[in-house]
Design a protein around this motif. Structure first.
Motif, PDB file in Angstrom:
ATOM      1  N   ASN A 108       0.850  -1.286   0.053  1.00  0.00           N
ATOM      2  CA  ASN A 108       0.038  -0.108   0.016  1.00  0.00           C
ATOM      3  C   ASN A 108       0.803   1.237  -0.011  1.00  0.00           C
ATOM      4  OD1 ASN A 108      -2.433  -1.470  -0.003  1.00  0.00           O
ATOM      5  ND2 ASN A 108      -2.644  -1.419   2.245  1.00  0.00           N
ATOM      6  N   SER A 109       2.217   1.236   0.243  1.00  0.00           N
ATOM      7  CA  SER A 109       3.055   2.263   0.457  1.00  0.00           C
ATOM      8  C   SER A 109       3.768   2.753  -0.902  1.00  0.00           C
ATOM      9  CB  SER A 109       3.819   2.433   1.580  1.00  0.00           C
ATOM     10  OG  SER A 109       4.692   0.849   1.483  1.00  0.00           O
ATOM     11  N   GLY A 110       3.581   1.885  -2.016  1.00  0.00           N
ATOM     12  CA  GLY A 110       4.480   1.918  -3.185  1.00  0.00           C
ATOM     13  C   GLY A 110       5.847   1.463  -2.943  1.00  0.00           C
ATOM     14  N   MET A 111       6.238   0.637  -2.044  1.00  0.00           N
ATOM     15  CA  MET A 111       7.604   0.030  -1.772  1.00  0.00           C
ATOM     16  C   MET A 111       7.676  -1.176  -2.493  1.00  0.00           C
ATOM     17  SD  MET A 111       8.527   0.946   2.177  1.00  0.00           S
ATOM     18  CE  MET A 111       6.900   0.744   2.936  1.00  0.00           C
ATOM     19  N   ALA A 112       6.415  -2.037  -2.984  1.00  0.00           N
ATOM     20  CA  ALA A 112       6.512  -3.249  -3.755  1.00  0.00           C
ATOM     21  C   ALA A 112       6.227  -2.853  -5.022  1.00  0.00           C
ATOM     22  CB  ALA A 112       5.542  -4.318  -3.038  1.00  0.00           C
ATOM     23  N   GLU A 113       6.907  -3.808  -5.916  1.00  0.00           N
ATOM     24  CA  GLU A 113       6.652  -3.651  -7.310  1.00  0.00           C
ATOM     25  C   GLU A 113       5.601  -4.602  -7.848  1.00  0.00           C
ATOM     26  OE1 GLU A 113       8.334  -2.372 -11.380  1.00  0.00           O
ATOM     27  OE2 GLU A 113       8.695  -1.943  -9.293  1.00  0.00           O
ATOM     28  N   PRO A 114       4.586  -3.714  -8.819  1.00  0.00           N
ATOM     29  CA  PRO A 114       3.453  -4.581  -9.284  1.00  0.00           C
ATOM     30  C   PRO A 114       3.950  -5.504 -10.049  1.00  0.00           C
ATOM     31  CG  PRO A 114       2.922  -2.042  -9.482  1.00  0.00           C
ATOM     32  CD  PRO A 114       4.364  -2.169  -9.036  1.00  0.00           C
ATOM     33  N   LEU A 115       3.490  -7.017 -10.066  1.00  0.00           N
ATOM     34  CA  LEU A 115       4.135  -7.891 -10.651  1.00  0.00           C
ATOM     35  C   LEU A 115       3.580  -8.251 -12.085  1.00  0.00           C
ATOM     36  CD1 LEU A 115       4.308 -10.618  -7.722  1.00  0.00           C
ATOM     37  CD2 LEU A 115       6.197  -8.845  -8.658  1.00  0.00           C
ATOM     38  N   GLU A 116       2.558  -7.697 -12.402  1.00  0.00           N
ATOM     39  CA  GLU A 116       2.076  -8.249 -13.856  1.00  0.00           C
ATOM     40  C   GLU A 116       2.849  -7.691 -14.852  1.00  0.00           C
ATOM     41  OE1 GLU A 116      -2.499  -9.664 -13.192  1.00  0.00           O
ATOM     42  OE2 GLU A 116      -1.975  -7.704 -12.378  1.00  0.00           O
ATOM     43  N   PRO A 117       2.859  -6.142 -14.613  1.00  0.00           N
ATOM     44  CA  PRO A 117       3.692  -5.481 -15.588  1.00  0.00           C
ATOM     45  C   PRO A 117       5.312  -6.167 -15.715  1.00  0.00           C
ATOM     46  CG  PRO A 117       2.556  -4.017 -14.034  1.00  0.00           C
ATOM     47  CD  PRO A 117       2.337  -5.137 -13.815  1.00  0.00           C
ATOM     48  N   LEU A 118       5.652  -6.305 -14.671  1.00  0.00           N
ATOM     49  CA  LEU A 118       7.193  -6.816 -14.753  1.00  0.00           C
ATOM     50  C   LEU A 118       7.286  -8.167 -15.233  1.00  0.00           C
ATOM     51  CD1 LEU A 118       9.936  -6.367 -12.895  1.00  0.00           C
ATOM     52  CD2 LEU A 118       9.055  -7.812 -11.352  1.00  0.00           C
ATOM     53  N   PHE A 119       6.443  -9.100 -14.941  1.00  0.00           N
ATOM     54  CA  PHE A 119       6.444 -10.233 -15.876  1.00  0.00           C
ATOM     55  C   PHE A 119       6.263 -10.045 -17.303  1.00  0.00           C
ATOM     56  CE2 PHE A 119       5.622 -12.275 -11.483  1.00  0.00           C
ATOM     57  CZ  PHE A 119       7.088 -12.582 -11.261  1.00  0.00           C
ATOM     58  N   GLU A 120       5.299  -9.314 -17.363  1.00  0.00           N
ATOM     59  CA  GLU A 120       5.079  -9.077 -18.877  1.00  0.00           C
ATOM     60  C   GLU A 120       6.117  -8.606 -19.722  1.00  0.00           C
ATOM     61  OE1 GLU A 120       1.743  -6.319 -21.815  1.00  0.00           O
ATOM     62  OE2 GLU A 120       1.480  -6.363 -19.404  1.00  0.00           O
ATOM     63  N   ALA A 121       6.887  -7.681 -19.129  1.00  0.00           N
ATOM     64  CA  ALA A 121       8.169  -7.057 -19.905  1.00  0.00           C
ATOM     65  C   ALA A 121       9.347  -7.887 -19.802  1.00  0.00           C
ATOM     66  CB  ALA A 121       8.427  -5.723 -18.925  1.00  0.00           C
ATOM     67  N   TYR A 122       9.641  -8.670 -18.845  1.00  0.00           N
ATOM     68  CA  TYR A 122      10.804  -9.531 -18.770  1.00  0.00           C
ATOM     69  C   TYR A 122      10.606 -10.892 -18.545  1.00  0.00           C
ATOM     70  CZ  TYR A 122      12.550  -4.752 -17.326  1.00  0.00           C
ATOM     71  OH  TYR A 122      12.960  -3.248 -17.208  1.00  0.00           O
ATOM     72  N   GLN A 348      13.294 -12.795 -14.125  1.00  0.00           N
ATOM     73  CA  GLN A 348      13.653 -14.353 -14.872  1.00  0.00           C
ATOM     74  C   GLN A 348      13.988 -15.265 -13.869  1.00  0.00           C
ATOM     75  OE1 GLN A 348      16.764 -12.526 -17.626  1.00  0.00           O
ATOM     76  NE2 GLN A 348      15.099 -12.131 -18.982  1.00  0.00           N
ATOM     77  N   PHE A 349      14.428 -14.931 -12.850  1.00  0.00           N
ATOM     78  CA  PHE A 349      14.729 -15.763 -11.699  1.00  0.00           C
ATOM     79  C   PHE A 349      13.389 -16.550 -11.164  1.00  0.00           C
ATOM     80  CE2 PHE A 349      14.668 -16.044  -6.897  1.00  0.00           C
ATOM     81  CZ  PHE A 349      15.346 -17.296  -6.746  1.00  0.00           C
ATOM     82  N   ILE A 350      12.547 -15.604 -10.772  1.00  0.00           N
ATOM     83  CA  ILE A 350      11.322 -15.971 -10.465  1.00  0.00           C
ATOM     84  C   ILE A 350      10.581 -16.735 -11.266  1.00  0.00           C
ATOM     85  CG2 ILE A 350       8.882 -15.286  -9.623  1.00  0.00           C
ATOM     86  CD1 ILE A 350      10.242 -12.855  -8.380  1.00  0.00           C
ATOM     87  N   SER A 351      10.678 -16.347 -12.679  1.00  0.00           N
ATOM     88  CA  SER A 351      10.124 -17.443 -13.794  1.00  0.00           C
ATOM     89  C   SER A 351      10.698 -18.772 -13.884  1.00  0.00           C
ATOM     90  CB  SER A 351      10.247 -16.622 -15.168  1.00  0.00           C
ATOM     91  OG  SER A 351       9.752 -17.413 -16.172  1.00  0.00           O
ATOM     92  N   TYR A 352      12.220 -18.738 -13.511  1.00  0.00           N
ATOM     93  CA  TYR A 352      12.667 -20.050 -13.571  1.00  0.00           C
ATOM     94  C   TYR A 352      12.189 -20.815 -12.347  1.00  0.00           C
ATOM     95  CZ  TYR A 352      16.385 -23.216 -12.333  1.00  0.00           C
ATOM     96  OH  TYR A 352      17.105 -24.448 -11.964  1.00  0.00           O
ATOM     97  N   MET A 353      12.132 -20.212 -11.457  1.00  0.00           N
ATOM     98  CA  MET A 353      11.520 -21.063 -10.107  1.00  0.00           C
ATOM     99  C   MET A 353      10.364 -21.546 -10.076  1.00  0.00           C
ATOM    100  SD  MET A 353      14.358 -21.148  -8.112  1.00  0.00           S
ATOM    101  CE  MET A 353      13.524 -22.001  -6.678  1.00  0.00           C
ATOM    102  N   THR A 354       9.470 -21.026 -10.906  1.00  0.00           N
ATOM    103  CA  THR A 354       7.953 -21.450 -10.938  1.00  0.00           C
ATOM    104  C   THR A 354       7.958 -22.507 -11.920  1.00  0.00           C
ATOM    105  OG1 THR A 354       7.346 -19.543 -12.528  1.00  0.00           O
ATOM    106  CG2 THR A 354       7.107 -19.040 -10.264  1.00  0.00           C
ATOM    107  N   GLN A 355       8.979 -22.788 -12.884  1.00  0.00           N
ATOM    108  CA  GLN A 355       8.547 -23.703 -13.904  1.00  0.00           C
ATOM    109  C   GLN A 355       8.390 -25.161 -13.151  1.00  0.00           C
ATOM    110  OE1 GLN A 355       7.929 -22.690 -16.965  1.00  0.00           O
ATOM    111  NE2 GLN A 355       8.384 -20.788 -16.066  1.00  0.00           N
ATOM    112  N   GLU A 356       8.043 -26.350 -13.730  1.00  0.00           N
ATOM    113  CA  GLU A 356       7.739 -27.533 -13.096  1.00  0.00           C
ATOM    114  C   GLU A 356       9.149 -28.253 -12.726  1.00  0.00           C
ATOM    115  OE1 GLU A 356       5.110 -29.870 -15.501  1.00  0.00           O
ATOM    116  OE2 GLU A 356       3.363 -28.501 -14.950  1.00  0.00           O
ATOM    117  N   GLU A 357      10.204 -28.059 -13.613  1.00  0.00           N
ATOM    118  CA  GLU A 357      11.406 -29.305 -13.111  1.00  0.00           C
ATOM    119  C   GLU A 357      12.056 -28.232 -11.802  1.00  0.00           C
ATOM    120  OE1 GLU A 357      15.658 -30.410 -15.064  1.00  0.00           O
ATOM    121  OE2 GLU A 357      14.045 -30.041 -16.095  1.00  0.00           O
ATOM    122  N   ALA A 358      12.033 -26.959 -11.900  1.00  0.00           N
ATOM    123  CA  ALA A 358      12.859 -26.144 -10.706  1.00  0.00           C
ATOM    124  C   ALA A 358      12.006 -26.360  -9.536  1.00  0.00           C
ATOM    125  CB  ALA A 358      12.861 -24.863 -11.232  1.00  0.00           C
ATOM    126  N   THR A 359      10.598 -26.471  -9.667  1.00  0.00           N
ATOM    127  CA  THR A 359       9.727 -26.727  -8.573  1.00  0.00           C
ATOM    128  C   THR A 359      10.081 -27.997  -7.677  1.00  0.00           C
ATOM    129  OG1 THR A 359       8.027 -25.191  -9.154  1.00  0.00           O
ATOM    130  CG2 THR A 359       7.349 -26.909  -7.757  1.00  0.00           C
TER     131      THR A 359
END
Length: 515
Positions: A108-122, A348-359
């Motif tokens: 709520n304070s603007g200290m966290a990054e919105p994730l949908e635009p982040l993942f859409e971009a990278y 890209q790290f988070i994307s990697y960690m959410t893939q099935e093999e990395a999970t």
């Protein structure tokens, strides 16, 4: 947990050395990086400890090889995180338990990054179910928090392979049970269990007296006896007033009076209980959280000492057990700092960690490099199995990531061998596992809500009163103390709290219906 942010200056743990590792192959797109980067990460769990070490840990090495990312990991309390927030010193990644004031403060304070635009971009290939995004969507319309162990409808279904899981299970030492002469199936009745506990009280193991029972949770036994969460009209039912709750207390009192539960049962920590299980002292135990690694360490030290799944106990009415799932909205929430300089690398790290093999690699019971996929299921390598049998802790340090903050357990379930899907198979035992989201929402006062003080006072009073109820010197005294406790809770505002619970429950049901 709800805590007020406090501007307290603290010195956190020292930074770790930046380590390097070798590149390893994985069927996931490897992000293009010119040079390794070091991501700072604060994890608000006081007992969490991990040393990032891609030189010696297979899981760390694989992550570094595939992402080019190293980590400076620090852990501490929510008070420590409060200090980081107050001094504008946030790291690149922040992990907290989902139900904390700090999570909403960051959002709520603007200290966290919105994730949908982040993942859409990278990282458009990030593998996170839409239901998680919607459950955690902030009032401002953005999604900020990635929950570990989230159970969403897209994956909790036969087509995908996921299913609801409960930790409300019973376990028994199979080798000691054989000595009692009581068949395993009789442990699913109160009479059969009492017979087995009486016999176990006379047993010894490695020269030490066996403790017949450990792991008392009143709610767990009330659920096993069939306690419902709502009536026939869909109205929420407060657990404290249900007949199965009283039945569970009376059953626990009988076990205490007969010496099956020791006095320290009500004061010892979960870690102390696990050590007793590791040493072989415990005959019968409730709760997967009590046994998990402890049963493996026990059998590693003595292959004949096996603690096995023992099902659930039927109550006086012989109702089907109605078991709450593990917290299906997740355990921890991980947020990306809005001030990070490494948005691309983190996405890209988070994307990697959410893939099935990395999970699968990150799953605490599997590990990296430990298995082969055979006919769509993971199968532990014989050589790795032998390493765990020889020295469990050394093998765990070698193969386990100890970084579960992006694990989606439904992915693990998809690849589970049938033999491990204990809770998905009913067999001869019938039980129901219900999604915990609605009840958890009902029992949560809401972050910053005025009902929090009422809830805290009631629960603190009940916790102390329950010990007195369970340790009563007679069944009559146990029952009388229960009713006296409910009467006192009513004076403290129990009815008002129950009305609030009912409202929260209904709202959560509506949210769940649209996921």
């Amino acid at each position: 947990m709800k805590r007020t942010v406090q501007a307290v200056c603290v010195i956190l743990l020292g930074t770790f050395l930046l380590l390097s590792g070798s590149s390893m192959n994985l069927a996931v797109m490897k992000p293009e990086q010119k040079a390794p980067v070091t991501i700072t990460w604060f994890i608000a769990l006081e007992n969490y400890s991990k040393v990032w070490n891609p030189q010696d840990n297979a899981a760390d090495a694989k992550i570094f090889g595939e992402t080019g990312v190293n980590f400076d990991i620090r852990s501490g309390s929510l008070r420590d995180l409060d200090a980081l927030i107050a001094t504008d010193s946030l790291p690149d990644l922040i992990t907290v338990e989902t139900r904390t004031l700090e999570r909403l403060l960051l959002e709520n304070s603007g200290m966290a990054e919105p994730l949908e635009p982040l993942f859409e971009a990278y990282a458009p290939d990030v593998n996170i179910p839409d239901s998680m995004k919607e459950w955690y969507r902030n009032e401002d319309g953005n999604w900020y928090s990635i929950a570990s162990y989230f159970y969403g409808p897209e994956r909790v279904n036969p087509g995908y392979g996921g299913y609801q899981v409960t930790h409300n299970n019973n376990y028994v030492r199979k080798d000691l049970l054989k000595q009692t002469g009581v068949p395993l199936e009789l442990l699913n009745t109160k009479e059969g269990l009492i017979t087995a506990l009486r016999a176990a009280k006379k047993l010894t193991y490695n020269g030490q007296e066996v403790i017949p029972f450990s792991g008392w949770w009143t709610q767990n036994f009330a659920e096993q006896f069939g306690m419902q969460t709502e009536d026939a009209n869909g109205n929420y039912l407060s657990k404290y007033r249900q007949p199965e709750w009283l039945e569970a207390l009376e059953f626990g009192n009988q076990m205490y009076r007969e010496g099956f539960m020791l006095p320290e049962e009500f004061t010892e920590s979960l870690g102390q209980r696990r050590k007793k299980i590791q040493s072989g002292k415990i005959f019968f135990c409730n709760g997967y959280s009590s046994v998990q690694d402890a049963k493996d360490i026990l059998s590693c030290n003595d292959r004949s000492a096996r603690m096995v799944y023992a099902g659930h106990i039927r109550g006086d009415k012989d109702n089907i057990p109605n078991l709450k799932s593990v917290p299906s909205e997740g355990w921890t929430a991980t947020l990306v700092s809005a001030g990070t300089l490494y948005k691309r690398e983190i996405a890209q790290f988070i994307s990697y960690m959410t893939q099935e093999e990395a999970t699968l690699d990150a799953a605490p019971t599997i590990g990296t490099g430990t298995y082969d996929i055979v006919d769509g299921h993971y199968v532990m390598k014989d050589s790795v199995r032998q390493e765990f049998r020889t020295d469990y802790e050394e093998a765990a340090g070698k193969y386990y990531l100890n970084m579960e903050f992006f694990v989606d357990w439904t992915i693990v379930q998809k690849y589970q061998p049938l033999s491990e899907r204990t809770e998905a198979k009913e067999g001869n035992e019938k039980f129901v596992i219900y999604d915990s989201k609605t009840v958890d929402a009902a029992e949560d006062a809401g972050i910053g809500n005025s009902m929090q003080e009422t809830k805290d006072q009631i629960e603190k009073y009940y916790h102390n009163a329950e010990i007195e109820i369970l340790t009563s010197d007679s069944l009559e005294s146990c029952t009388q103390k229960y009713y006296e406790t409910i009467a006192q809770m009513e004076k403290m505002g129990l009815k008002e709290w129950e009305e609030y619970e009912s409202q929260q429950y209904d709202e959560a049901k509506k949210r769940l219906e649209v996921l």
